[in-house]
Design a protein around this motif. Structure first.
Motif, mmCIF file in Angstrom:
data_model
loop_
_atom_site.group_PDB
_atom_site.id
_atom_site.type_symbol
_atom_site.label_atom_id
_atom_site.label_comp_id
_atom_site.label_asym_id
_atom_site.label_seq_id
_atom_site.Cartn_x
_atom_site.Cartn_y
_atom_site.Cartn_z
ATOM 1 N N ARG A 5 0.760 -1.278 0.066
ATOM 2 C CA ARG A 5 0.048 -0.105 -0.107
ATOM 3 C C ARG A 5 0.636 1.259 -0.062
ATOM 4 O O ARG A 5 0.320 2.493 -0.100
ATOM 5 N N ALA A 6 1.951 1.251 0.170
ATOM 6 C CA ALA A 6 3.092 2.250 0.182
ATOM 7 C C ALA A 6 2.907 3.231 -1.020
ATOM 8 O O ALA A 6 2.926 2.360 -2.352
ATOM 9 N N PRO A 7 3.149 4.369 -0.829
ATOM 10 C CA PRO A 7 2.879 5.070 -2.301
ATOM 11 C C PRO A 7 3.795 4.754 -3.327
ATOM 12 O O PRO A 7 3.592 4.695 -4.624
ATOM 13 N N ALA A 8 5.282 4.535 -2.812
ATOM 14 C CA ALA A 8 6.382 4.297 -3.949
ATOM 15 C C ALA A 8 5.962 2.836 -4.619
ATOM 16 O O ALA A 8 6.223 2.633 -5.794
ATOM 17 N N PHE A 9 5.339 1.933 -3.661
ATOM 18 C CA PHE A 9 4.889 0.623 -4.429
ATOM 19 C C PHE A 9 3.701 0.814 -5.445
ATOM 20 O O PHE A 9 3.812 0.317 -6.491
ATOM 21 N N LEU A 10 2.691 1.755 -5.089
ATOM 22 C CA LEU A 10 1.660 1.854 -5.960
ATOM 23 C C LEU A 10 1.731 2.713 -7.093
ATOM 24 O O LEU A 10 1.234 2.364 -8.188
ATOM 25 N N ALA A 11 2.920 3.423 -6.868
ATOM 26 C CA ALA A 11 3.465 4.024 -8.326
ATOM 27 C C ALA A 11 4.091 3.217 -9.133
ATOM 28 O O ALA A 11 3.813 3.471 -10.341
ATOM 29 N N ALA A 12 4.709 2.140 -8.648
ATOM 30 C CA ALA A 12 5.687 1.006 -9.498
ATOM 31 C C ALA A 12 4.464 0.494 -10.342
ATOM 32 O O ALA A 12 4.668 0.128 -11.197
ATOM 33 N N MET A 13 3.428 0.027 -9.523
ATOM 34 C CA MET A 13 2.324 -0.783 -10.063
ATOM 35 C C MET A 13 1.579 -0.074 -10.958
ATOM 36 O O MET A 13 0.929 -0.491 -12.043
ATOM 37 N N ALA A 14 1.415 1.391 -10.706
ATOM 38 C CA ALA A 14 0.577 2.113 -11.736
ATOM 39 C C ALA A 14 1.463 2.191 -13.152
ATOM 40 O O ALA A 14 0.936 2.103 -14.008
#
Length: 453
Positions: free
Chosen positions: A144-153
């Motif tokens: 759920r971390a912003p850095a992880f969500l950005a990579a998934m986006a």
């Protein structure tokens, strides 16, 4: 909608103006041909949004080209090298936003210009797409971390096309999992996914493994073999540790990326394969190119679309989320009762730097799920498989010996990788050990040394 107009500056490549202009126009840009003098005298100030340099080859006016690049440094710039003369790459790297071979397809050119000129629109959160989130969770891509969500986006955007993908990230961040997501979320999901660990291939077998061979190509070739590229036809070829490819293999891979043709060992004719290439590396390929340790032109061919996976230490609460996910996963796998995390261990998990990233956390949870007796898991990060039990002198001789060997191997490998500054090939030479065997030991102990570059 693409941004326009573009400046087109040519050096000894006037014959290519019409073809390039047609492709740019088809992409929605408005190219305007400018002379190098106009660039250097600042006539284009305030216009355009980007500059495309078309370089005609090794006889181009080198100093004049570099001067024009220097004058246009405030604008996004793309250098197109006619015929792929790699002699230009090192000079262009320092001053150009991107570099590619001309001719190239509209899709590749559009991606490169779009990346230079316009930031990508933000993707909706994963929560708005339950099916996507479920697929990612099945691949152990959880967070759920912003850095992880950005990579998934970023990952979700690039599955819509078929261009090469470069996945960057430290060892243990889940680069192969991301590559599998690229495959299974895209149009090639029904085709094969073929992973190749380039770092585990001996130099003399790389071409055979990638391109296959014909019967009789060499002494032991009693039958034909497809090779990884042929096996991945209609699907995805994943090249892990791509920086470990030999110079000869890099050259052959570059040719395949350029025209989708390859020649198996012993074959008289080239073959074509409809294969998407996804590469991964924990090294700075651009810096390796500048040091002539990796082909710059191959780097540009691979780096059309990129996903960078964040290290676990930057993902905050994801550490606990992932630990709980792996605990449930392995409890189901072995038919064991579900166990929750001991609250007292949470500060230890948050404060630990996780040099082995998600892989280290997964290995730790896997081991504790199998060894735990009570209803809770007490995770001790950094202890490793070689950690001694509460009574270190108890147990038989064989157990004590195994723990001592494991402790020595972990300490030796950690020191070795620090001395080699994270370069596995150099570490293998220092240890007088085969690179593949050393790599297995590093993975066994989830050792990822801090990089100095």
């Amino acid at each position: 909608m693409n941004v326009a107009p573009l400046a087109l500056v040519s050096f000894d490549a006037a014959d290519h103006h019409a073809a390039l202009g047609s492709v740019l126009t088809g992409l929605g840009y408005t190219p305007r041909v400018l002379s190098s003098a106009q660039i250097c005298t600042g006539v284009m100030d305030g216009w355009p949004r980007a500059v495309v340099f078309l370089l005609g080859g090794p006889r181009s006016r080198r100093e004049q080209v570099l001067s024009a690049l220097d004058c246009a440094r405030a604008l996004p710039s793309l250098a197109l090298v006619v015929g792929g003369d790699s002699g230009w790459d090192r000079d262009l790297l320092a001053q150009c936003g991107d570099c590619a071979q001309w001719p190239c397809g509209p899709a590749e050119l559009g991606f490169r210009l779009g990346r230079l000129c316009a930031p990508a629109a933000p993707a909706p959160p994963l929560a708005s797409d339950p099916e996507l989130a479920r697929t990612l969770e099945e691949l152990n891509l959880v967070g759920r971390a912003p850095a992880f969500l950005a990579a998934m986006a970023d990952l979700r955007r690039l599955v819509r096309c078929d261009a090469p993908v470069l996945i960057m990230g430290e060892t243990g961040t889940g680069k192969e999992l991301a590559a599998r997501a690229v495959h299974y979320l895209g149009a090639r999901s029904a085709g094969p996914f073929v992973p190749v660990n380039c770092g585990a291939l001996p130099d003399h077998l790389v071409e055979n493994e990638l391109f296959g061979h014909e019967r009789g190509a060499y002494t032991d070739a009693k039958s034909s073999a497809l090779g990884a590229i042929g096996e991945a036809a209609g699907g995805t070829l994943f090249l892990d540790e791509v920086e470990a490819l030999s110079p000869k293999a890099q050259s052959a891979l570059l040719r395949f990326l350029q025209d989708r043709e390859y020649r198996p060992l012993g074959a008289r004719q080239a073959r074509r394969a409809d294969t998407r290439v996804v590469a991964a590396s924990n090294a700075d390929l651009r810096a390796l190119g500048e040091r002539r340790e990796f082909r710059s032109d191959l780097y540009f061919r691979l780096d059309i679309l990129r996903v960078t996976l964040p290290p676990l230490r930057t993902r905050g609460a994801d550490i606990e989320v992932l630990a709980a996910h792996f605990a449930d996963l392995y409890a189901r796998q072995y038919g064991l009762p579900r166990r929750s995390l001991e609250p007292r261990c949470l500060p230890l998990l948050r404060d630990y730097p996780w040099p082995g990233n998600v892989r280290e956390l997964e290995n730790l949870v896997h081991r504790e799920v199998l060894l735990a007796d009570g209803p809770r898991l007490f995770l001790r990060p950094g202890a490793g498989a070689d950690a001694a039990p509460a009574e270190p002198d108890s147990g038989n001789f064989a157990d004590a010996k195994a723990r001592a060997i494991a402790s020595f191997e972990r300490a030796y490998l950690t020191r070795l990788m620090q001395e080699s500054k994270g370069n596995v090939s150099q570490a293998a030479r220092l240890a007088d050990k085969e690179r593949r065997a050393l790599g297995k030991l590093l993975k066994k102990y989830a050792i990822t040394p801090p990089r100095t570059d």
